[in-house]
Design a protein around this motif. Sequence first.
Motif, PDB file in Angstrom:
ATOM      1  N   ILE A 151       2.907  -5.796   6.210  1.00 45.85           N
ATOM      2  CA  ILE A 151       2.361  -5.052   7.343  1.00 45.85           C
ATOM      3  C   ILE A 151       2.116  -6.033   8.478  1.00 45.85           C
ATOM      4  O   ILE A 151       1.285  -6.940   8.365  1.00 45.85           O
ATOM      5  CB  ILE A 151       1.051  -4.336   6.970  1.00 45.85           C
ATOM      6  CG1 ILE A 151       1.291  -3.314   5.857  1.00 45.85           C
ATOM      7  CG2 ILE A 151       0.433  -3.658   8.193  1.00 45.85           C
ATOM      8  CD1 ILE A 151       0.016  -2.664   5.331  1.00 45.85           C
ATOM      9  N   ASN A 152       2.837  -5.885   9.558  1.00 50.51           N
ATOM     10  CA  ASN A 152       2.694  -6.754  10.724  1.00 50.51           C
ATOM     11  C   ASN A 152       1.518  -6.264  11.560  1.00 50.51           C
ATOM     12  O   ASN A 152       1.532  -5.135  12.063  1.00 50.51           O
ATOM     13  CB  ASN A 152       3.984  -6.730  11.550  1.00 50.51           C
ATOM     14  CG  ASN A 152       3.986  -7.775  12.648  1.00 50.51           C
ATOM     15  OD1 ASN A 152       2.935  -8.203  13.114  1.00 50.51           O
ATOM     16  ND2 ASN A 152       5.177  -8.185  13.065  1.00 50.51           N
ATOM     17  N   ASP A 217      -2.409   2.191   9.147  1.00 53.30           N
ATOM     18  CA  ASP A 217      -1.693   1.314   8.221  1.00 53.30           C
ATOM     19  C   ASP A 217      -2.682   0.563   7.338  1.00 53.30           C
ATOM     20  O   ASP A 217      -2.377   0.228   6.193  1.00 53.30           O
ATOM     21  CB  ASP A 217      -0.850   0.300   9.000  1.00 53.30           C
ATOM     22  CG  ASP A 217       0.162   0.975   9.913  1.00 53.30           C
ATOM     23  OD1 ASP A 217       1.185   1.451   9.391  1.00 53.30           O
ATOM     24  OD2 ASP A 217      -0.096   1.033  11.141  1.00 53.30           O
ATOM     25  N   ILE A 218      -3.862   0.297   7.894  1.00 50.64           N
ATOM     26  CA  ILE A 218      -4.921  -0.423   7.187  1.00 50.64           C
ATOM     27  C   ILE A 218      -6.227   0.331   7.399  1.00 50.64           C
ATOM     28  O   ILE A 218      -6.549   0.722   8.531  1.00 50.64           O
ATOM     29  CB  ILE A 218      -5.071  -1.867   7.707  1.00 50.64           C
ATOM     30  CG1 ILE A 218      -3.756  -2.643   7.552  1.00 50.64           C
ATOM     31  CG2 ILE A 218      -6.211  -2.594   6.998  1.00 50.64           C
ATOM     32  CD1 ILE A 218      -3.737  -3.972   8.290  1.00 50.64           C
ATOM     33  N   LYS A 237      -0.081   6.783   5.040  1.00 49.89           N
ATOM     34  CA  LYS A 237       1.150   6.049   5.308  1.00 49.89           C
ATOM     35  C   LYS A 237       1.578   5.257   4.072  1.00 49.89           C
ATOM     36  O   LYS A 237       0.783   4.975   3.184  1.00 49.89           O
ATOM     37  CB  LYS A 237       0.949   5.089   6.484  1.00 49.89           C
ATOM     38  CG  LYS A 237       0.910   5.749   7.854  1.00 49.89           C
ATOM     39  CD  LYS A 237       0.887   4.683   8.943  1.00 49.89           C
ATOM     40  CE  LYS A 237       0.988   5.299  10.323  1.00 49.89           C
ATOM     41  NZ  LYS A 237       1.042   4.258  11.388  1.00 49.89           N
ATOM     42  N   ARG A 238       2.844   4.871   4.056  1.00 59.98           N
ATOM     43  CA  ARG A 238       3.375   3.994   3.004  1.00 59.98           C
ATOM     44  C   ARG A 238       4.109   2.838   3.674  1.00 59.98           C
ATOM     45  O   ARG A 238       5.056   3.090   4.427  1.00 59.98           O
ATOM     46  CB  ARG A 238       4.355   4.746   2.091  1.00 59.98           C
ATOM     47  CG  ARG A 238       3.783   5.974   1.405  1.00 59.98           C
ATOM     48  CD  ARG A 238       2.751   5.589   0.323  1.00 59.98           C
ATOM     49  NE  ARG A 238       2.462   6.718  -0.547  1.00 59.98           N
ATOM     50  CZ  ARG A 238       1.642   7.711  -0.251  1.00 59.98           C
ATOM     51  NH1 ARG A 238       0.998   7.703   0.911  1.00 59.98           N
ATOM     52  NH2 ARG A 238       1.433   8.699  -1.102  1.00 59.98           N
ATOM     53  N   PRO A 239       3.717   1.583   3.497  1.00 62.85           N
ATOM     54  CA  PRO A 239       2.561   1.222   2.677  1.00 62.85           C
ATOM     55  C   PRO A 239       1.258   1.442   3.447  1.00 62.85           C
ATOM     56  O   PRO A 239       1.238   1.481   4.668  1.00 62.85           O
ATOM     57  CB  PRO A 239       2.788  -0.269   2.420  1.00 62.85           C
ATOM     58  CG  PRO A 239       3.511  -0.754   3.631  1.00 62.85           C
ATOM     59  CD  PRO A 239       4.417   0.387   4.034  1.00 62.85           C
ATOM     60  N   CYS A 240       0.183   1.564   2.696  1.00 59.49           N
ATOM     61  CA  CYS A 240      -1.153   1.674   3.276  1.00 59.49           C
ATOM     62  C   CYS A 240      -2.076   0.724   2.517  1.00 59.49           C
ATOM     63  O   CYS A 240      -2.102   0.730   1.287  1.00 59.49           O
ATOM     64  CB  CYS A 240      -1.669   3.104   3.167  1.00 59.49           C
ATOM     65  SG  CYS A 240      -3.333   3.335   3.854  1.00 59.49           S
ATOM     66  N   PHE A 257      -0.656   6.875  -6.676  1.00 54.45           N
ATOM     67  CA  PHE A 257       0.397   7.060  -5.690  1.00 54.45           C
ATOM     68  C   PHE A 257       0.987   5.716  -5.261  1.00 54.45           C
ATOM     69  O   PHE A 257       0.278   4.812  -4.828  1.00 54.45           O
ATOM     70  CB  PHE A 257      -0.131   7.812  -4.456  1.00 54.45           C
ATOM     71  CG  PHE A 257      -0.252   9.284  -4.670  1.00 54.45           C
ATOM     72  CD1 PHE A 257       0.737  10.155  -4.235  1.00 54.45           C
ATOM     73  CD2 PHE A 257      -1.355   9.804  -5.339  1.00 54.45           C
ATOM     74  CE1 PHE A 257       0.621  11.523  -4.438  1.00 54.45           C
ATOM     75  CE2 PHE A 257      -1.474  11.171  -5.550  1.00 54.45           C
ATOM     76  CZ  PHE A 257      -0.483  12.036  -5.101  1.00 54.45           C
ATOM     77  N   GLU A 258       2.303   5.616  -5.375  1.00 57.08           N
ATOM     78  CA  GLU A 258       2.990   4.390  -5.012  1.00 57.08           C
ATOM     79  C   GLU A 258       2.874   4.145  -3.509  1.00 57.08           C
ATOM     80  O   GLU A 258       2.943   5.068  -2.704  1.00 57.08           O
ATOM     81  CB  GLU A 258       4.470   4.494  -5.401  1.00 57.08           C
ATOM     82  CG  GLU A 258       5.261   3.214  -5.158  1.00 57.08           C
ATOM     83  CD  GLU A 258       6.700   3.341  -5.604  1.00 57.08           C
ATOM     84  OE1 GLU A 258       7.461   2.392  -5.376  1.00 57.08           O
ATOM     85  OE2 GLU A 258       7.045   4.403  -6.170  1.00 57.08           O
ATOM     86  N   GLY A 259       2.687   2.886  -3.158  1.00 55.24           N
ATOM     87  CA  GLY A 259       2.636   2.512  -1.754  1.00 55.24           C
ATOM     88  C   GLY A 259       1.248   2.480  -1.158  1.00 55.24           C
ATOM     89  O   GLY A 259       1.075   2.065  -0.009  1.00 55.24           O
TER      90      GLY A 259
END
Length: 350
Positions: A151-152, A217-218, A237-240, A257-259
């Motif tokens: 995650i940028n 995102d975070i 969101k994925r990824p979260c 849950f994946e991601g």
Amino acid sequence: MFGLIGHLTSLDHAQAVARDLGYPEYADQGIDFWCSAPPQIVDTIKVTSATGQQIEGKYVESCFLPEMLASRRIKAATRKIINAMAHAQKHGIDITALGGFSSIIFENFNLSQIQQVRNVTLEFERFTTGNTHTAYIICQQVKAASAMLGINLSDATVAVCGATGDIGSAVCRWLNARTDIKDLLLVARNQERLQNLQSELGRGTPMDLETALPKADIVVWVASMPKGVTVDPTTLKRPCLMIDGGYPKNLDQQFSFEGVHVLKGGIVEHSLDIDWKIMSIVNMDVPARQLFACFAEAMLLEFEKWYTNFSWGRNQITLEKMDMIGQASVKHGFRPLLDLNRQPLAAKAS
């Protein structure tokens, strides 16, 4: 000597721990009993710094339980914290950290107005909330864990849940000054404080939790919620990345849950084993090495002989003090926990 004032996560947890610690008279008692139970020193602690310096401390169990707030036993809750502080001072402890709800209750109910506890005149300079070190550690977790997940930060939207609290506002200041995050979402109950924080930062969008979560995102969770929250993972969101800095945790540590990745926020790992037993009963994965960052602040103040209420008052944490305690943290061998739970998320029911 340093001290730690703590509490357990629930009545069931407290009863089980009492049994394990050899207090059978506490083990089968209900909430009314715990409302009247006095504070106890239940552990003696020895810590060795990465520098080789050794210190000793005491763990004070306040006998406060989050159910006291949920069941409106507010007077019992406030009495627990003040009595635990008096107990620590009476035993000659130089600097004591208020862990978990202890500092929140102290601030929210203006307990600084109560200076006399029976025959003890409280010396507030002997106490710290530990919030500066907690805020520093959470910020380091944001930086490191986001990089681990790809995650940028310059492209990321970060939601801070509990943004107007002491730790939350410090995290917001750090995100604003030390990163180039794309968007900052401010989630809190008090609208006036939200507007004041937004004005101070010169940015940030006040938003309710349900609207903020799908955009983030975070998510940094630093709100005080005795029963946790309900989250629909399918909206995330994925990824979260979710960094849960609450105690008790706002999110259950079970995942589905994946991601979606949850990190125990505000937790540090020490480079050497700590001689104590208390962390094994608060469900640390590596109890000899892992602990709450607020507790580590008391250790750092003892190592450095900074006998002062380093963290005190609401929204008083500065970037300079975060840098100061952060440098001491690295020096003495503490580092942020970065064990991401990559299993699925099941949020705790509200």
